[in-house]
Design an enzyme around this catalytic site. Structure first.
Site, PDB file in Angstrom:
ATOM      1  CG  ASP A 204      -1.943   0.966   1.327  1.00  0.00           C
ATOM      2  OD1 ASP A 204      -2.788   0.947   0.422  1.00  0.00           O
ATOM      3  OD2 ASP A 204      -1.965   1.783   2.269  1.00  0.00           O
ATOM      4  CD  GLU A 246      -2.129   2.751  -3.453  1.00  0.00           C
ATOM      5  OE1 GLU A 246      -3.212   3.255  -3.756  1.00  0.00           O
ATOM      6  OE2 GLU A 246      -1.747   2.647  -2.278  1.00  0.00           O
TER       7      GLU A 246
HETATM    8  C1  GLC Z   1      -4.281   3.098  -0.392  1.00  0.00           C
HETATM    9  C2  GLC Z   1      -5.488   2.217  -0.494  1.00  0.00           C
HETATM   10  C3  GLC Z   1      -6.662   2.959   0.037  1.00  0.00           C
HETATM   11  C4  GLC Z   1      -6.410   3.332   1.475  1.00  0.00           C
HETATM   12  C5  GLC Z   1      -5.117   4.125   1.598  1.00  0.00           C
HETATM   13  C6  GLC Z   1      -4.695   4.237   3.014  1.00  0.00           C
HETATM   14  O1  GLC Z   1      -4.347   4.181  -1.234  1.00  0.00           O
HETATM   15  O2  GLC Z   1      -5.659   1.770  -1.811  1.00  0.00           O
HETATM   16  O3  GLC Z   1      -7.837   2.260  -0.114  1.00  0.00           O
HETATM   17  O4  GLC Z   1      -7.447   4.101   1.986  1.00  0.00           O
HETATM   18  O5  GLC Z   1      -4.070   3.484   0.927  1.00  0.00           O
HETATM   19  O6  GLC Z   1      -4.253   2.992   3.505  1.00  0.00           O
END
Ligand code: GLC
Length: 556
Positions: A204, A246
């Site tokens: 993440d 991500e």
């Molecule tokens: C990422 C996730 C999202 C979450 C954020 C905080 O962007 O995809 O859904 O709210 O991280 O963890």
């Protein structure tokens, strides 16, 4: 083709399916999806052709950010099951040829995590340095992730009189990754889940995790060095661990997250820039934004790659487009205010934005599955589910899975008011869109997706090969060629609602005798003697071809 070579770097030819256990299938009738329910559907996923499941967070959590606020990294949310159920899922999935990766949320914990509770109890708590503290708030790091709910990345802790960093909601304090004790805990988590059989992690918010703005004075060492050592550690434990990050960041920084040419950090990154420009290209019905992005993206090192997607579980972020470009996408796919979020995103799903099942939606999937990289499908997109705009902010797209036209779409036998999240209704609700009906309809989106996925897996050129754009005279046409070990596939997609005709360069020598196999439909193609092929594509038409040289076996 040396297909045997595709097995080691399994992520390069995988088909990844993202799901939230909580909304997939409720096995025990309490209104919340669970591991027992998911295990029942493993054969559905295997039938669809999925080779890797990405589980969204299923850890104990106060659930104020749908589980992305974790209060115990070594546990299973007891609404969803226990460790025994988790291991059963991994084992059953593996038996069907499906690997499981799990969300690894390291940027922050929940403020109810015992580490934070200890850290905020007093300034000299041994856990204080697990988090990032300041005497005064700062305007660094720049950018607010959820501008509808937060105005600063720093929150005052009244009792101890200092501010803590939170890149996301204030109830998600950022971990201090510069602290060796935090790094040790992270290694322990990674080792723990690998031991339970996961094949890798969806990491993440990686750039936020590694950023130093506003906290540089507290950090020793290069954060990318830490990412490299985490990958090395994971691979020492399990050689083919995959880290999928991500990373929604600007062009110039992307290569670093792979580890530049060494490729020793993230094995895969979500292709956010590609995604945003793909939606711009769809909105304009013009391939140029997509082509320009593909030309500008760094080439991943040989063992690494992009994870491509149409939509994910968050808003469709358009934050890397210019203001006017964003407006074009808004006008095409999010005409109403309530469909937009944070000024830069859309809280809608793929099928509803593209007008439901029809040539345009299928063309978009065909395009996505043929782009260089590894496709990631969000649960329910294989049947064309839509969003429920009555559910606030990003949760509108995270509606429960629609298995049938029974009550609650077959997701749960609990009374509707007890469901973990409301269902969708209307044209995209379970009465119109569900798995059971689409199973029985040979040309349904579900069956078409299954065929497309099968073809994608049988065409490793798309995931592994060098990809080249094919120039044509038609602005609406996106055409590319992927070459791997001498084998050539060609794909062409008409982004517009008008028919187009064009000539495709097949990438073979003039005079070389080739035949063309159509990978998707029963169509005959006669290539010219000059290494080109004339094609006509109807509105939102698409085609995938393999170029067969003399002596090569015809495709089944
Ligand atoms: C990422 C996730 C999202 C979450 C954020 C905080 O962007 O995809 O859904 O709210 O991280 O963890």
């Amino acid at each position: 083709m040396r297909l045997d070579q595709t097995s080691d770097l399994w992520w390069k030819n995988a088909v990844i399916y993202c799901l939230d256990v909580e909304t997939y299938l409720d096995g025990d009738g309490d209104g919340v999806g669970d591991f027992g329910g998911l295990i029942r559907q493993i054969d559905y996923l295997a039938g669809l052709g999925v080779t890797c499941l990405w589980l969204m967070p299923f850890y104990p959590s106060p659930n104020r950010d749908d589980g992305y606020d974790i209060s115990d990294y070594f546990g299973v949310d007891d609404r969803l099951g226990d460790f025994g159920d988790f291991v059963d899922l991994v084992r059953t999935a593996n038996d069907r040829g499906i690997k499981v990766i799990v969300d690894l949320v390291l940027n922050h914990t929940s403020d109810e995590h015992p580490w934070f509770e200890e850290a905020r109890a007093r300034r000299d708590s041994p856990k204080r340095s697990f988090y990032v503290w300041r005497d005064e708030p700062s305007d660094e790091p720049k950018g607010i992730a959820f501008p509808d709910r937060e105005t600063s990345n720093w929150e005052l802790d009244e009792d101890t009189g200092q501010y803590y960093l939170h890149r996301f909601y204030r109830f998600q304090p950022d971990l201090n990754l510069a602290n060796a004790a935090v790094r040790d805990e992270i290694a322990k988590m990674v080792g723990f889940w690998l031991q339970l059989g996961v094949a890798g992690f969806r990491m993440d918010a990686v750039p936020f995790m590694l950023e130093l703005d506003g906290i540089a004075e507290q950090v020793e060492g290069d954060p990318h060095g830490w990412l490299r050592s985490l990958r090395a550690f994971a691979c020492r434990r399990t050689g083919d661990t995959m880290l999928l990050g991500e990373v929604n960041t600007g062009l110039k920084d992307l290569a670093r997250f792979f580890g530049d040419e060494d490729g020793d950090q993230l094995n895969m990154q979500f292709a956010f820039l590609l995604n945003q420009n793909l939606w711009l290209a769809l909105a304009r019905e013009d391939a140029e934004p997509l082509e320009a992005t593909i030309r500008s993206l760094p080439q991943p090192p040989p063992d690494n790659g992009w994870a491509t997607f149409l939509r994910n579980h968050d808003e469709l972020s358009l934050d890397k487009l210019t203001g006017p470009q964003r407006e074009e996408v808004f006008a095409a796919f999010g005409p109403e205010d309530g469909m937009r979020l944070y000024g830069h995103g859309l809280r809608r799903r793929t099928a509803s934005m593209l007008g439901g099942d029809g040539p345009r939606l299928r063309m978009a999937w065909s395009l996505m599955l043929s782009l260089p990289g590894t496709p990631v499908i969000f649960m329910g997109d294989e049947i064309g589910m839509g969003e429920n705009l009555d559910i606030p902010d990003r949760m509108s797209v995270r509606v429960p899975m629609q298995w049938s036209d029974d009550a609650n779409g077959g997701f749960s036998t609990a009374p509707a008011k007890e469901l973990v999240r409301p269902m969708t209704g209307g044209a995209f609700g379970p009465a119109k869109v569900n798995v059971a009906a689409q199973r029985r309809e040979p040309d349904s989106l579900l069956n078409w997706m299954e065929r497309l996925i099968r073809r994608r897996k049988e065409s490793p050129e798309f995931g592994w090969g060098a990809s080249e754009l094919i120039e044509t005279t038609e602005p609406a046409l996106f055409a590319h060629r992927c070459v791997w070990q001498g084998s050539v596939v060609v794909a062409a997609h008409n982004l517009s609602g008008e028919s187009v005709r064009c000539t495709l360069e097949l990438g073979v020598q003039k005079g070389e005798k080739v035949q063309i196999d159509d990978l998707l439909e029963e169509r005959r193609h006669e290539p010219g003697t000059d290494g080109t092929l004339d094609v006509e594509l109807g509105p939102y038409g698409y085609l995938w071809l393999r170029v067969r040289r003399q002596g090569e076996r015809a495709l089944s």
